[in-house]
Scaffold this active site. Structure first.
Site, PDB file in Angstrom:
ATOM      1  N   LYS A 162      41.103  30.552 -14.444  1.00 30.11           N
ATOM      2  CA  LYS A 162      41.894  29.738 -13.513  1.00 30.11           C
ATOM      3  C   LYS A 162      42.047  30.418 -12.137  1.00 30.11           C
ATOM      4  O   LYS A 162      41.796  31.612 -11.997  1.00 30.11           O
ATOM      5  CB  LYS A 162      43.260  29.449 -14.157  1.00 30.11           C
ATOM      6  CG  LYS A 162      43.163  28.594 -15.445  1.00 30.11           C
ATOM      7  CD  LYS A 162      44.556  28.249 -15.978  1.00 30.11           C
ATOM      8  CE  LYS A 162      44.465  27.370 -17.225  1.00 30.11           C
ATOM      9  NZ  LYS A 162      45.817  26.993 -17.733  1.00 30.11           N
ATOM     10  N   TYR A 179      42.541  17.239 -17.107  1.00 28.53           N
ATOM     11  CA  TYR A 179      43.802  17.426 -17.831  1.00 28.53           C
ATOM     12  C   TYR A 179      44.506  16.101 -18.126  1.00 28.53           C
ATOM     13  O   TYR A 179      45.724  16.078 -18.299  1.00 28.53           O
ATOM     14  CB  TYR A 179      44.729  18.354 -17.041  1.00 28.53           C
ATOM     15  CG  TYR A 179      44.494  19.844 -17.290  1.00 28.53           C
ATOM     16  CD1 TYR A 179      44.624  20.390 -18.572  1.00 28.53           C
ATOM     17  CD2 TYR A 179      44.178  20.716 -16.260  1.00 28.53           C
ATOM     18  CE1 TYR A 179      44.436  21.748 -18.811  1.00 28.53           C
ATOM     19  CE2 TYR A 179      43.991  22.080 -16.481  1.00 28.53           C
ATOM     20  CZ  TYR A 179      44.119  22.586 -17.766  1.00 28.53           C
ATOM     21  OH  TYR A 179      43.943  23.937 -17.997  1.00 28.53           O
ATOM     22  N   PHE A 186      54.916  18.790 -16.059  1.00 32.28           N
ATOM     23  CA  PHE A 186      54.213  19.779 -15.240  1.00 32.28           C
ATOM     24  C   PHE A 186      52.835  19.307 -14.779  1.00 32.28           C
ATOM     25  O   PHE A 186      52.092  20.069 -14.144  1.00 32.28           O
ATOM     26  CB  PHE A 186      54.081  21.104 -16.004  1.00 32.28           C
ATOM     27  CG  PHE A 186      53.396  20.988 -17.342  1.00 32.28           C
ATOM     28  CD1 PHE A 186      52.012  20.926 -17.431  1.00 32.28           C
ATOM     29  CD2 PHE A 186      54.142  20.915 -18.516  1.00 32.28           C
ATOM     30  CE1 PHE A 186      51.372  20.810 -18.659  1.00 32.28           C
ATOM     31  CE2 PHE A 186      53.511  20.796 -19.746  1.00 32.28           C
ATOM     32  CZ  PHE A 186      52.124  20.736 -19.815  1.00 32.28           C
ATOM     33  N   ARG A 203      41.059  31.299 -28.427  1.00 30.37           N
ATOM     34  CA  ARG A 203      42.502  31.099 -28.250  1.00 30.37           C
ATOM     35  C   ARG A 203      43.284  32.354 -28.656  1.00 30.37           C
ATOM     36  O   ARG A 203      44.333  32.650 -28.070  1.00 30.37           O
ATOM     37  CB  ARG A 203      42.961  29.841 -28.983  1.00 30.37           C
ATOM     38  CG  ARG A 203      42.411  28.589 -28.274  1.00 30.37           C
ATOM     39  CD  ARG A 203      42.910  27.295 -28.857  1.00 30.37           C
ATOM     40  NE  ARG A 203      44.330  27.040 -28.623  1.00 30.37           N
ATOM     41  CZ  ARG A 203      44.826  26.481 -27.525  1.00 30.37           C
ATOM     42  NH1 ARG A 203      44.039  26.120 -26.531  1.00 30.37           N
ATOM     43  NH2 ARG A 203      46.114  26.268 -27.417  1.00 30.37           N
ATOM     44  N   THR A 243      50.429  30.443 -24.467  1.00 27.62           N
ATOM     45  CA  THR A 243      50.494  29.791 -23.152  1.00 27.62           C
ATOM     46  C   THR A 243      51.414  30.556 -22.197  1.00 27.62           C
ATOM     47  O   THR A 243      51.073  30.769 -21.037  1.00 27.62           O
ATOM     48  CB  THR A 243      51.017  28.346 -23.307  1.00 27.62           C
ATOM     49  OG1 THR A 243      50.244  27.689 -24.312  1.00 27.62           O
ATOM     50  CG2 THR A 243      50.912  27.573 -22.004  1.00 27.62           C
ATOM     51  N   ARG A 296      46.293  36.710 -21.558  1.00 33.58           N
ATOM     52  CA  ARG A 296      47.512  36.236 -20.887  1.00 33.58           C
ATOM     53  C   ARG A 296      48.586  37.311 -20.826  1.00 33.58           C
ATOM     54  O   ARG A 296      49.341  37.393 -19.849  1.00 33.58           O
ATOM     55  CB  ARG A 296      47.999  34.955 -21.551  1.00 33.58           C
ATOM     56  CG  ARG A 296      47.147  33.739 -21.111  1.00 33.58           C
ATOM     57  CD  ARG A 296      47.363  32.563 -21.977  1.00 33.58           C
ATOM     58  NE  ARG A 296      46.790  31.328 -21.426  1.00 33.58           N
ATOM     59  CZ  ARG A 296      46.661  30.202 -22.117  1.00 33.58           C
ATOM     60  NH1 ARG A 296      47.067  30.150 -23.378  1.00 33.58           N
ATOM     61  NH2 ARG A 296      46.145  29.126 -21.557  1.00 33.58           N
ATOM     62  N   ASN A 306      48.463  30.886 -15.803  1.00 35.04           N
ATOM     63  CA  ASN A 306      48.227  31.729 -16.982  1.00 35.04           C
ATOM     64  C   ASN A 306      46.764  32.105 -17.193  1.00 35.04           C
ATOM     65  O   ASN A 306      46.328  32.355 -18.319  1.00 35.04           O
ATOM     66  CB  ASN A 306      48.850  31.078 -18.227  1.00 35.04           C
ATOM     67  CG  ASN A 306      48.268  29.716 -18.524  1.00 35.04           C
ATOM     68  OD1 ASN A 306      47.380  29.248 -17.827  1.00 35.04           O
ATOM     69  ND2 ASN A 306      48.756  29.084 -19.571  1.00 35.04           N
ATOM     70  N   HIS A 317      41.968  28.866 -19.523  1.00 36.49           N
ATOM     71  CA  HIS A 317      42.058  27.677 -20.369  1.00 36.49           C
ATOM     72  C   HIS A 317      41.045  27.822 -21.484  1.00 36.49           C
ATOM     73  O   HIS A 317      39.951  28.342 -21.269  1.00 36.49           O
ATOM     74  CB  HIS A 317      41.728  26.404 -19.571  1.00 36.49           C
ATOM     75  CG  HIS A 317      41.405  25.224 -20.459  1.00 36.49           C
ATOM     76  ND1 HIS A 317      42.370  24.425 -20.996  1.00 36.49           N
ATOM     77  CD2 HIS A 317      40.216  24.775 -20.954  1.00 36.49           C
ATOM     78  CE1 HIS A 317      41.789  23.502 -21.768  1.00 36.49           C
ATOM     79  NE2 HIS A 317      40.475  23.704 -21.761  1.00 36.49           N
ATOM     80  N   GLU A 352      35.058  18.561 -23.280  1.00 37.02           N
ATOM     81  CA  GLU A 352      35.274  19.430 -22.117  1.00 37.02           C
ATOM     82  C   GLU A 352      33.977  20.112 -21.669  1.00 37.02           C
ATOM     83  O   GLU A 352      33.758  20.298 -20.472  1.00 37.02           O
ATOM     84  CB  GLU A 352      36.354  20.469 -22.440  1.00 37.02           C
ATOM     85  CG  GLU A 352      37.734  19.823 -22.586  1.00 37.02           C
ATOM     86  CD  GLU A 352      38.830  20.815 -22.949  1.00 37.02           C
ATOM     87  OE1 GLU A 352      39.984  20.386 -23.109  1.00 37.02           O
ATOM     88  OE2 GLU A 352      38.535  22.033 -23.070  1.00 37.02           O
TER      89      GLU A 352
HETATM   90  P1  ATP Z   1      45.136  25.441 -21.856  1.00 36.21           P
HETATM   91  O1  ATP Z   1      45.060  23.989 -22.278  1.00 36.21           O
HETATM   92  O2  ATP Z   1      45.098  25.619 -20.343  1.00 36.21           O
HETATM   93  O3  ATP Z   1      44.151  26.310 -22.569  1.00 36.21           O
HETATM   94  P2  ATP Z   1      47.371  25.789 -23.619  1.00 36.21           P
HETATM   95  O4  ATP Z   1      46.571  24.973 -24.585  1.00 36.21           O
HETATM   96  O5  ATP Z   1      47.870  27.124 -24.060  1.00 36.21           O
HETATM   97  O6  ATP Z   1      46.560  26.027 -22.286  1.00 36.21           O
HETATM   98  P3  ATP Z   1      48.814  23.372 -22.956  1.00 36.21           P
HETATM   99  O7  ATP Z   1      50.068  23.018 -23.650  1.00 36.21           O
HETATM  100  O8  ATP Z   1      47.553  22.653 -23.317  1.00 36.21           O
HETATM  101  O9  ATP Z   1      48.613  24.959 -23.089  1.00 36.21           O
HETATM  102  O10 ATP Z   1      49.083  23.223 -21.390  1.00 36.21           O
HETATM  103  C1  ATP Z   1      48.007  23.175 -20.479  1.00 36.21           C
HETATM  104  C2  ATP Z   1      48.329  24.015 -19.275  1.00 36.21           C
HETATM  105  O11 ATP Z   1      49.400  23.442 -18.567  1.00 36.21           O
HETATM  106  C3  ATP Z   1      48.814  25.446 -19.577  1.00 36.21           C
HETATM  107  O12 ATP Z   1      47.777  26.362 -19.797  1.00 36.21           O
HETATM  108  C4  ATP Z   1      49.580  25.789 -18.314  1.00 36.21           C
HETATM  109  O13 ATP Z   1      48.692  26.184 -17.267  1.00 36.21           O
HETATM  110  C5  ATP Z   1      50.211  24.446 -17.960  1.00 36.21           C
HETATM  111  N1  ATP Z   1      51.562  24.368 -18.515  1.00 36.21           N
HETATM  112  C6  ATP Z   1      51.914  24.177 -19.809  1.00 36.21           C
HETATM  113  N2  ATP Z   1      53.236  24.168 -19.962  1.00 36.21           N
HETATM  114  C7  ATP Z   1      53.758  24.350 -18.718  1.00 36.21           C
HETATM  115  C8  ATP Z   1      55.069  24.445 -18.187  1.00 36.21           C
HETATM  116  N3  ATP Z   1      56.139  24.319 -18.981  1.00 36.21           N
HETATM  117  N4  ATP Z   1      55.211  24.645 -16.866  1.00 36.21           N
HETATM  118  C9  ATP Z   1      54.136  24.753 -16.039  1.00 36.21           C
HETATM  119  N5  ATP Z   1      52.868  24.666 -16.479  1.00 36.21           N
HETATM  120  C10 ATP Z   1      52.680  24.490 -17.792  1.00 36.21           C
HETATM  121 MG    MG Z   2      45.625  23.073 -24.080  1.00 37.73          MG
END
Ligand code: ATP
Ligand code: MG
Length: 137
Positions: A9, A49, A57, A85, A91, A102, A112, A115, A126
């Site tokens: 990212k 997304y 968010f 993962r 996250t 992370r 973070n 992805h 994807e």
């Molecule tokens: P990713 O999909 O990016 O691999 P993830 O699966 O761990 O991450 P998701 O729940 O899918 O997390 O959320 C997607 C992305 O949205 C997160 O990686 C983060 O960048 C952002 N995100 C998630 N929760 C929050 C939050 N509470 N505030 C701000 N950004 C958030």
């Molecule tokens: Mg995710």
């Protein structure tokens, strides 16, 4: 053998961490079989997304993903989705395990650093979003 879509990212490319993050993937036995550095528009980030469209968010996430270059990549290996993962960590960096990407590099729950796809179906979608089959070697 499995494939997953990974994104380094903008918070990480900005801090010149592409190589450090790739070293973590390779140390975990994941092979980088496709990779390119691109700049997403906010609209493209929004399409990528789209599953999070209703989340509070979403707008912030799309802005952030368009705020600088990203490195999109296909990682290949045994159980690549779960393994990736695991290497990424939780996250929220405050909850991420020691040694994870992370834990070491993420700035916040939003910024973070990486992805990773979360299931075989989303991985296939994807990967196809960014790469043609010919680009994955
Ligand atoms: P990713 O999909 O990016 O691999 P993830 O699966 O761990 O991450 P998701 O729940 O899918 O997390 O959320 C997607 C992305 O949205 C997160 O990686 C983060 O960048 C952002 N995100 C998630 N929760 C929050 C939050 N509470 N505030 C701000 N950004 C958030
Ligand atoms: Mg995710």
């Amino acid at each position: 053998i499995e494939r997953t879509l990974s994104i380094i990212k903008p918070d990480a490319t900005r801090r010149n961490l592409t190589g450090a993050i790739n070293a973590k993937f390779e140390a975990a036995g994941l092979r980088i079989v496709a990779q390119k550095r691109i700049r997403l528009t906010k609209e493209q980030a929004g399409r990528f997304y789209a599953v999070h469209k209703e989340r509070p968010f979403y707008d912030e996430l799309c802005e952030f993903m368009a705020s600088g270059p990203v490195v999109v990549q296909v990682l290949e290996g045994e159980n690549a989705i779960a393994k990736n993962r695991e290497v990424m960590g939780a996250t929220d960096p405050a909850e991420a395990a020691e040694g994870t990407i992370r834990k070491e590099f993420a700035l916040s729950k939003g910024e973070n650093s990486v992805h990773g796809s979360d299931a075989p179906e989303t991985a296939a979608q994807e990967i196809a979003f960014f790469f043609s089959e010919l680009e994955i070697v």
